[in-house]
Design a protein around this motif. Structure first.
Motif, PDB file in Angstrom:
ATOM      1  N   ILE A   1       0.888  -1.320   0.117  1.00  0.00           N
ATOM      2  CA  ILE A   1      -0.082  -0.066  -0.236  1.00  0.00           C
ATOM      3  C   ILE A   1       0.762   1.169   0.021  1.00  0.00           C
ATOM      4  O   ILE A   1       1.729   1.313   0.857  1.00  0.00           O
ATOM      5  N   ALA A   2       0.643   2.111  -0.966  1.00  0.00           N
ATOM      6  CA  ALA A   2       1.408   3.464  -1.068  1.00  0.00           C
ATOM      7  C   ALA A   2       0.475   4.350  -0.378  1.00  0.00           C
ATOM      8  O   ALA A   2      -0.646   4.251   0.064  1.00  0.00           O
ATOM      9  N   GLN A   3       1.265   5.341   0.260  1.00  0.00           N
ATOM     10  CA  GLN A   3       0.577   6.701   1.087  1.00  0.00           C
ATOM     11  C   GLN A   3      -0.461   7.175   0.184  1.00  0.00           C
ATOM     12  O   GLN A   3      -0.292   7.525  -0.785  1.00  0.00           O
ATOM     13  N   PRO A   4      -1.754   6.830   0.702  1.00  0.00           N
ATOM     14  CA  PRO A   4      -2.880   7.568  -0.281  1.00  0.00           C
ATOM     15  C   PRO A   4      -3.004   9.014  -0.163  1.00  0.00           C
ATOM     16  O   PRO A   4      -2.604   9.638   0.669  1.00  0.00           O
ATOM     17  N   THR A   5      -3.251   9.708  -1.468  1.00  0.00           N
ATOM     18  CA  THR A   5      -3.164  11.198  -1.467  1.00  0.00           C
ATOM     19  C   THR A   5      -4.485  11.886  -1.698  1.00  0.00           C
ATOM     20  O   THR A   5      -4.883  12.701  -1.661  1.00  0.00           O
ATOM     21  N   ASN A   6      -5.518  10.910  -2.099  1.00  0.00           N
ATOM     22  CA  ASN A   6      -7.281  11.235  -2.163  1.00  0.00           C
ATOM     23  C   ASN A   6      -7.921  10.327  -1.594  1.00  0.00           C
ATOM     24  O   ASN A   6      -7.519   9.298  -0.999  1.00  0.00           O
ATOM     25  N   TRP A   7      -9.199  10.745  -1.577  1.00  0.00           N
ATOM     26  CA  TRP A   7     -10.097   9.662  -0.723  1.00  0.00           C
ATOM     27  C   TRP A   7     -10.240   8.302  -1.387  1.00  0.00           C
ATOM     28  O   TRP A   7     -10.363   7.246  -0.687  1.00  0.00           O
ATOM     29  N   ASP A   8     -10.217   8.341  -2.775  1.00  0.00           N
ATOM     30  CA  ASP A   8     -10.483   7.106  -3.340  1.00  0.00           C
ATOM     31  C   ASP A   8      -9.228   6.152  -3.015  1.00  0.00           C
ATOM     32  O   ASP A   8      -9.366   4.923  -2.841  1.00  0.00           O
ATOM     33  N   GLU A   9      -8.093   6.721  -3.102  1.00  0.00           N
ATOM     34  CA  GLU A   9      -6.816   6.001  -2.859  1.00  0.00           C
ATOM     35  C   GLU A   9      -6.997   5.391  -1.301  1.00  0.00           C
ATOM     36  O   GLU A   9      -6.569   4.490  -1.000  1.00  0.00           O
ATOM     37  N   PHE A  10      -7.368   6.244  -0.417  1.00  0.00           N
ATOM     38  CA  PHE A  10      -7.755   5.850   1.012  1.00  0.00           C
ATOM     39  C   PHE A  10      -8.534   4.977   1.103  1.00  0.00           C
ATOM     40  O   PHE A  10      -8.422   3.768   1.790  1.00  0.00           O
ATOM     41  N   VAL A  11      -9.778   4.782   0.161  1.00  0.00           N
ATOM     42  CA  VAL A  11     -10.685   3.750   0.510  1.00  0.00           C
ATOM     43  C   VAL A  11      -9.938   2.341  -0.019  1.00  0.00           C
ATOM     44  O   VAL A  11     -10.152   1.305   0.615  1.00  0.00           O
ATOM     45  N   SER A  12      -9.231   2.335  -0.961  1.00  0.00           N
ATOM     46  CA  SER A  12      -8.612   1.245  -1.613  1.00  0.00           C
ATOM     47  C   SER A  12      -7.581   0.678  -0.722  1.00  0.00           C
ATOM     48  O   SER A  12      -7.607  -0.467  -0.545  1.00  0.00           O
ATOM     49  N   ALA A  13      -6.927   1.512   0.068  1.00  0.00           N
ATOM     50  CA  ALA A  13      -6.169   1.087   1.127  1.00  0.00           C
ATOM     51  C   ALA A  13      -6.494   0.391   2.061  1.00  0.00           C
ATOM     52  O   ALA A  13      -6.117  -0.471   2.642  1.00  0.00           O
ATOM     53  N   VAL A  14      -7.640   1.133   2.745  1.00  0.00           N
ATOM     54  CA  VAL A  14      -8.341   0.361   3.766  1.00  0.00           C
ATOM     55  C   VAL A  14      -9.049  -0.844   3.396  1.00  0.00           C
ATOM     56  O   VAL A  14      -8.866  -1.805   3.977  1.00  0.00           O
ATOM     57  N   GLU A  15      -9.388  -0.849   2.327  1.00  0.00           N
ATOM     58  CA  GLU A  15     -10.236  -2.279   1.864  1.00  0.00           C
ATOM     59  C   GLU A  15      -9.003  -3.287   1.590  1.00  0.00           C
ATOM     60  O   GLU A  15      -9.320  -4.395   1.846  1.00  0.00           O
ATOM     61  N   ALA A  16      -7.806  -2.909   1.360  1.00  0.00           N
ATOM     62  CA  ALA A  16      -6.778  -3.844   1.092  1.00  0.00           C
ATOM     63  C   ALA A  16      -6.474  -4.486   2.506  1.00  0.00           C
ATOM     64  O   ALA A  16      -6.162  -5.601   2.630  1.00  0.00           O
ATOM     65  N   LEU A  17      -6.239  -3.577   3.429  1.00  0.00           N
ATOM     66  CA  LEU A  17      -6.019  -3.931   4.847  1.00  0.00           C
ATOM     67  C   LEU A  17      -7.154  -5.043   5.292  1.00  0.00           C
ATOM     68  O   LEU A  17      -6.623  -5.815   5.959  1.00  0.00           O
ATOM     69  N   LYS A  18      -8.399  -4.675   4.925  1.00  0.00           N
ATOM     70  CA  LYS A  18      -9.513  -5.374   5.367  1.00  0.00           C
ATOM     71  C   LYS A  18      -9.190  -6.714   5.037  1.00  0.00           C
ATOM     72  O   LYS A  18      -9.388  -7.936   5.659  1.00  0.00           O
ATOM     73  N   ALA A  19      -8.986  -6.823   3.495  1.00  0.00           N
ATOM     74  CA  ALA A  19      -8.835  -8.096   2.956  1.00  0.00           C
ATOM     75  C   ALA A  19      -7.740  -8.949   3.530  1.00  0.00           C
ATOM     76  O   ALA A  19      -7.758 -10.124   3.817  1.00  0.00           O
ATOM     77  N   ALA A  20      -6.607  -8.162   4.126  1.00  0.00           N
ATOM     78  CA  ALA A  20      -5.452  -9.032   4.609  1.00  0.00           C
ATOM     79  C   ALA A  20      -5.721  -9.392   6.370  1.00  0.00           C
ATOM     80  O   ALA A  20      -4.818  -9.976   6.609  1.00  0.00           O
TER      81      ALA A  20
END
Ligand code: GAL
Length: 416
Positions: free
Chosen positions: A157-176
């Motif tokens: 996961i790269a440092q998110p710079t906008n809301w959509d990237e933040f959502v993707s990062a959160v979902e990746a962590l949840k899946a893991a």
């Protein structure tokens, strides 16, 4: 109920403490800096004063954001026995000043040239009717995210710079199987997250219109509904035990790798440092996605209560110690905040501190510096509390986003 019991215990404790004798050359200081990182920073101040032979009578009242401390303060003032110096925020300071409760620090301020070095955004709360009534310690800000670097790296996961990237990062962590967001479910913490989320969803003009100008149309706007929808997403991605958790325990979850992110003011950095962690290596600090240009600030100050006309020697010593450039550097390096004066070098600050100082200066000159609603720098306590109630009720599922928007409009309208 739990909060009431805690508050009541704090009030009783405070009244008992106030009956013990305060030495003539002591300052009695009421504050809420009780976490590991906060206590480490407070020690810098205690030691500074001890070096000047001013004794320190400690009056800690636990509870992030200071609500419990303010309850204890009101009890002490009602009992006719205010502490010498009290940690306070924004509009609360002006409130006490308007009641004529605070000492006039103009002599020490003039001698030391505070007017030239303290930024206007802080003077707006440190001065009332042309009189300095409190000594600014720092500038914190609430639109930060704290991340465990190893957890992000392990999940690509790269440092998110906008809301959509933040959502993707959160979902990746949840899946893991990692808790994506560490959070403490207390009203002030929900509101702290809301500062950043609202800034991202409404933009700087919308944030100002809603929380500083209290404009009903903006409070009731579609952008405000987006802010609440985003809060609901965050609520869906905290762990099951979030309710009532203290903020520093949420920070510990990120420090220990139990969670990926925490949205919290930069006092969280004090916890990372206190645990021996290094920015850029162990943890990342970055502005809440979509708010890179903005700073929602809160500044801790020590207001000095009038002890019978004159500023006491100890109060003057405390005020002068707080504003000294060397203290401003030493203290804020540990606390996670940045100096309350514009002429302090960033040399001793780590990467997050250097960024904080740069962000603050840039935001101030580009018109992107705004008071934090959650920490009493956007509107007086009555409005702040009205916002807390709605944000917390929505976070806990009492309202859907549409209802929350309407409740917000009504609650602020009644409170203002
Ligand atoms: C804030 C205060 C910070 C920090 C935080 C958590 O209101 O400005 O200094 O102490 O609460 O306790």
């Amino acid at each position: 109920m739990r909060i009431f019991t805690k508050t009541k215990a704090a009030v009783v404790g405070a009244l008992l403490a106030s009956t013990s004798m305060v030495q003539a050359a002591d300052v009695e200081v009421l504050h809420w800096w009780t976490s590991g990182g906060e206590a480490a920073a407070l020690n810098v101040l205690k030691q500074d004063l001890e070096g000047q032979s001013v004794g320190w009578q400690d009056m800690p009242v636990a509870g992030g954001g200071g609500e419990q401390a303010m309850t204890v303060l009101r009890a002490r003032v009602t009992a006719g026995n205010p502490p010498t110096a009290v940690q306070a925020l924004g509009f609360d300071i002006l409130d006490w000043a308007n009641q004529g409760a605070l000492a006039n620090l103009n002599d020490v301020a003039a001698k030391e040239g505070w007017d030239e070095v303290v930024p206007d955004a802080l003077k707006a709360f440190a001065k009332a009717d042309g009189k300095w009534v409190s000594a600014p310690v720092n500038v914190h800000s609430t639109n930060w995210v704290w991340a465990n670097k190893a957890v992000l790296d392990a999940n690509g996961i790269a440092q998110p710079t906008n809301w959509d990237e933040f959502v993707s990062a959160v979902e990746a962590l949840k899946a893991a199987g990692v808790t994506p967001i560490a959070h403490g479910g207390q009203a002030w913490q929900d509101a702290t997250v809301f500062d950043a989320v609202a800034m991202g969803a409404l933009g700087p003009d919308g944030y100002k219109a809603a929380f500083i100008d209290l404009d009903s149309e903006t409070l009731g706007s579609d952008a405000m509904k987006t802010a609440f929808d985003r809060m609901a997403f965050i609520r869906d991605n905290v762990d099951d035990n979030f309710s009532g958790r203290d903020w520093n325990l949420a920070t510990a979850m990120v420090i220990n790798g139990e969670a990926g992110f925490q949205m919290m003011g930069d006092w969280a950095k004090g916890e990372f440092l206190n645990a021996g962690k290094v920015p850029g290596e162990d943890f990342l600090c970055f502005r809440f996605p979509g708010t890179a240009e903005q700073v929602t600030f809160n500044a801790d100050q020590f207001m000095m209560f009038d002890q019978g006309g004159e500023v006491s020697t100890e109060q003057a010593a405390l005020a002068s110690a707080i504003l000294s450039p060397s203290f401003q550097s030493a203290f804020n390096v540990v606390k996670g905040s940045v100096p309350a004066r514009t002429d302090v070098s960033d040399a001793d600050f780590d990467a997050c501190g250097k960024q904080g100082m740069k962000d603050l200066a840039a935001a101030a000159s580009s018109g992107n510096l705004f008071g934090s609603m959650a920490h009493g720098h956007a509107a007086p306590a009555s409005v702040k509390n009205a916002v807390y109630d709605v944000v917390t009720a929505h976070f806990n599922g009492e309202y859907d986003s549409e209802t929350a928007v309407q409740e917000l409009v009504d609650a602020v309208d009644i409170a203002k």
